[in-house]
Design a protein around this motif. Structure first.
Motif, short mmCIF file in Angstrom:
data_model
loop_
_atom_site.label_atom_id
_atom_site.label_comp_id
_atom_site.label_asym_id
_atom_site.label_seq_id
_atom_site.Cartn_x
_atom_site.Cartn_y
_atom_site.Cartn_z
N GLY A 129 0.82 -1.20 0.00
CA GLY A 129 0.00 0.00 0.00
C GLY A 129 0.86 1.25 0.00
N ALA A 130 0.49 2.23 -0.85
CA ALA A 130 1.27 3.46 -0.95
C ALA A 130 1.17 4.29 0.32
N THR A 131 0.12 4.11 1.11
CA THR A 131 -0.06 4.89 2.33
C THR A 131 0.39 4.13 3.56
N THR A 132 -0.04 2.88 3.69
CA THR A 132 0.23 2.10 4.90
C THR A 132 1.44 1.19 4.78
N GLY A 133 1.86 0.86 3.58
CA GLY A 133 2.92 -0.12 3.40
C GLY A 133 2.46 -1.55 3.61
N ARG A 134 1.19 -1.75 3.83
CA ARG A 134 0.64 -3.09 4.06
C ARG A 134 0.74 -3.91 2.79
N SER A 135 1.04 -5.22 2.94
CA SER A 135 1.15 -6.12 1.80
C SER A 135 -0.23 -6.62 1.38
N TYR A 136 -0.46 -6.60 0.07
CA TYR A 136 -1.72 -7.08 -0.50
C TYR A 136 -1.44 -8.25 -1.42
N GLY A 157 3.42 1.04 -9.57
CA GLY A 157 2.82 1.17 -10.89
C GLY A 157 3.66 2.01 -11.83
N ALA A 158 3.24 2.04 -13.11
CA ALA A 158 3.98 2.78 -14.13
C ALA A 158 3.41 4.18 -14.37
N GLY A 159 2.34 4.53 -13.65
CA GLY A 159 1.72 5.83 -13.85
C GLY A 159 2.54 6.96 -13.25
N PRO A 160 2.12 8.21 -13.51
CA PRO A 160 2.87 9.37 -12.99
C PRO A 160 3.00 9.36 -11.47
N ALA A 161 1.99 8.89 -10.78
CA ALA A 161 2.05 8.86 -9.31
C ALA A 161 2.74 7.61 -8.79
N GLY A 162 3.17 6.72 -9.68
CA GLY A 162 3.85 5.51 -9.25
C GLY A 162 2.95 4.50 -8.58
N VAL A 163 1.66 4.52 -8.91
CA VAL A 163 0.72 3.57 -8.31
C VAL A 163 0.10 2.73 -9.41
N LYS A 164 -0.40 1.54 -9.01
CA LYS A 164 -1.04 0.63 -9.95
C LYS A 164 -2.50 1.02 -10.15
N ALA A 165 -3.04 0.60 -11.29
CA ALA A 165 -4.46 0.87 -11.55
C ALA A 165 -5.34 -0.01 -10.66
N VAL A 166 -4.91 -1.25 -10.40
CA VAL A 166 -5.69 -2.15 -9.55
C VAL A 166 -5.50 -1.76 -8.09
N ALA A 167 -6.61 -1.69 -7.36
CA ALA A 167 -6.55 -1.28 -5.95
C ALA A 167 -7.66 -1.97 -5.17
N PRO A 168 -7.46 -2.15 -3.86
CA PRO A 168 -8.52 -2.76 -3.02
C PRO A 168 -9.63 -1.76 -2.74
#
Length: 227
Positions: free
Chosen positions: A55-62, A148-159
């Motif tokens: 997780g980008a905020t919590t660091g929790r593993s998904y 992720g590869a986006g500008p914010a470095g996050v993936k499109a798939v999210a919980p």
């Protein structure tokens, strides 16, 4: 004659008292019982075939939960030597592919119903768990996933959505598996059900176990541990 009778009565009572004292057993003294150690709560080293990321905020593993029929191919949760049942807990989430364009156009609505099973390694179902949630906007996501590869470095798939699951695992089990069963997705244009093998059904995070420590398993003649 009366004195003789009284004397005999005293003798009989005395003999009865002596016999009762001889047959009365002393109380058995039992050693004090050793108190059990307190239960242990830990995050087990799970085997995740398809990690989603942190997780980008919590660091929790998904971890993605895939559908399948073979417990060996699911998310494996090892259980250390223990006494009594083990309490397994985890957070179950639905899986959403985020699109900023769809959100801005008010076309992002989706309702997800995911069903997974917790099974023994010999493919016995312990319990099913279900998470149902709706997505409309970015605030409905639990958090974004880094890497992720986006500008914010996050993936499109999210919980999205969270169901806290608590399951009692039978004492004799040394490992359990999490497998997806089916996913139902409702959108304005219609509904679809997914259950094909290898399909991502849901996401889990925050896996924990609580157990009462037990002795290590005894080796059997074949060399395999026996509880």
């Amino acid at each position: 004659m009366r004195r003789v009778s009284a004397f005999l009565g005293v003798v009989i009572l005395s003999l009865a008292a002596v016999a009762s004292a001889q047959t009365r057993r002393p109380p058995v003294r039992r050693p004090p019982s050793t108190p059990l150690p307190p239960p242990i709560t830990v995050a087990p080293e799970i085997t995740c075939p398809t990690p989603l990321g942190a997780g980008a905020t919590t660091g929790r593993s998904y971890c993605d939960v895939l559908s399948g029929r073979d417990p060996a191919g699911g998310i494996l949760v090892p259980l250390p030597p223990h006494r009594g049942p083990v309490t397994l807990t985890f957070d179950l989430h639905n899986r959403h592919t985020y699109s900023e364009e769809q959100v801005k156009a008010n076309r992002a609505y989706a309702r997800y119903t995911a069903v997974i099973g917790v099974l023994t390694i010999d493919n016995t179902l312990i319990r099913r768990s279900v998470v149902q949630s709706e997505f409309r906007r970015a605030s409905d996501l639990v958090e974004r996933i880094g890497g992720g590869a986006g500008p914010a470095g996050v993936k499109a798939v999210a919980p999205t959505g969270t169901e806290h699951v608590v399951i009692a695992i039978p004492e004799e089990e040394a490992q359990v598996s999490l497998l997806g069963e089916k996913l139902i997705v409702d959108r304005p244009e219609g509904s679809a059900t997914y259950a094909s093998t290898g399909r991502p059904i849901a996401i889990i995070s925050n896996v924990m176990i609580e157990y009462q420590p037990g002795p290590p398993p005894k080796p059997s003649p074949s060399g395999k541990p026996v509880r």
